[in-house]
Design a protein around this motif. Structure first.
Motif, PDB file in Angstrom:
ATOM      1  N   ASP A  55      63.403  37.697 120.965  1.00  0.00           N
ATOM      2  CA  ASP A  55      64.404  37.944 119.924  1.00  0.00           C
ATOM      3  C   ASP A  55      65.753  38.213 120.590  1.00  0.00           C
ATOM      4  N   ILE A  56      66.803  37.717 119.976  1.00  0.00           N
ATOM      5  CA  ILE A  56      68.157  37.922 120.484  1.00  0.00           C
ATOM      6  C   ILE A  56      68.750  39.139 119.784  1.00  0.00           C
ATOM      7  N   VAL A  57      69.305  40.069 120.557  1.00  0.00           N
ATOM      8  CA  VAL A  57      69.953  41.241 119.966  1.00  0.00           C
ATOM      9  C   VAL A  57      71.310  40.787 119.429  1.00  0.00           C
ATOM     10  N   ALA A  58      71.485  40.829 118.107  1.00  0.00           N
ATOM     11  CA  ALA A  58      72.714  40.356 117.467  1.00  0.00           C
ATOM     12  C   ALA A  58      73.675  41.497 117.148  1.00  0.00           C
ATOM     13  N   ALA A  59      73.147  42.682 116.862  1.00  0.00           N
ATOM     14  CA  ALA A  59      74.002  43.829 116.534  1.00  0.00           C
ATOM     15  C   ALA A  59      73.202  45.114 116.710  1.00  0.00           C
ATOM     16  N   THR A  92      69.936  44.542 114.613  1.00  0.00           N
ATOM     17  CA  THR A  92      69.830  43.214 114.005  1.00  0.00           C
ATOM     18  C   THR A  92      69.396  42.250 115.091  1.00  0.00           C
ATOM     19  N   MET A  93      68.309  41.538 114.815  1.00  0.00           N
ATOM     20  CA  MET A  93      67.753  40.572 115.763  1.00  0.00           C
ATOM     21  C   MET A  93      67.865  39.173 115.184  1.00  0.00           C
ATOM     22  N   GLU A  94      67.977  38.194 116.072  1.00  0.00           N
ATOM     23  CA  GLU A  94      67.990  36.796 115.659  1.00  0.00           C
ATOM     24  C   GLU A  94      66.780  36.101 116.268  1.00  0.00           C
ATOM     25  N   ARG A  99      68.395  35.881 110.980  1.00  0.00           N
ATOM     26  CA  ARG A  99      68.651  37.272 111.380  1.00  0.00           C
ATOM     27  C   ARG A  99      67.827  38.231 110.541  1.00  0.00           C
ATOM     28  N   ALA A 100      67.365  39.290 111.189  1.00  0.00           N
ATOM     29  CA  ALA A 100      66.609  40.335 110.501  1.00  0.00           C
ATOM     30  C   ALA A 100      67.159  41.678 110.960  1.00  0.00           C
ATOM     31  N   ARG A 101      67.267  42.593 110.021  1.00  0.00           N
ATOM     32  CA  ARG A 101      67.825  43.925 110.281  1.00  0.00           C
ATOM     33  C   ARG A 101      66.680  44.931 110.275  1.00  0.00           C
TER      34      ARG A 101
END
Length: 162
Positions: A55-59, A92-94, A99-101
């Motif tokens: 998973d990519i850390v988006a926020a 928030t992960m991508e 994206r999922a929070r």
């Protein structure tokens, strides 16, 4: 709780190239660095919430990670996620372009987190696109498209057939 004890959510992070550097970059080709989940500790808040390797850390909280403008070292992102025991963090992960929070409670990572009980080691599981849980039997390298982009949509986790 002792406010000096720093707690987390049970994820380990890595910095990767996007697209992956599989050959020498061509003239004019650009890439960026992104922070991804390298592993999720068994029985941790992240594990229970469904955060997965890759998973990519988006926020983190209100801090959007702008990978096109900045490079975020895994330790810096981990510092944003860590905090006092019992406090909450919004991550928030991508995954596969979606994206999922997640709202996660920070815990002390110790006895019941991080290592599966010896009597019953966990079988790594994932949910297929059809919603079916399947055993994961290996972690292959992240696939890339012919253009060298990360291809999470075709990420085959080598699932064991039921």
């Amino acid at each position: 709780t002792d406010e000096r004890i720093i707690c987390g959510v049970g994820i380990n992070l890595s910095l990767v190239h996007d697209p992956p550097l599989i050959d020498t970059p061509k003239s004019g080709e650009t890439y960026r660095y992104i922070t991804i989940v390298d592993s999720v500790e068994y029985n941790s808040p992240a594990y229970k919430a469904g955060i997965r390797d890759g998973d990519i850390v988006a926020a983190v909280n209100d801090n959007v990670l702008e990978y096109d403008r900045c490079m975020y070292m895994p330790d810096d992102v981990a510092d944003m996620i860590r905090g006092p025991e019992g406090s909450r963090v919004v991550v928030t992960m991508e995954r596969c372009g979606e994206r999922a929070r997640y709202v996660l409670e920070r815990v002390r990572l110790g006895m019941d987190v991080g290592v599966a009980p010896l009597s019953s080691p966990p079988t790594p599981m994932m949910v297929t696109p059809e919603g079916e849980e399947r055993k994961r039997i290996g972690q292959p390298p992240m696939p890339v498209t012919p253009e060298g982009k990360r291809n999470l949509e075709s990420f085959d986790l080598r699932l064991e057939e039921s």
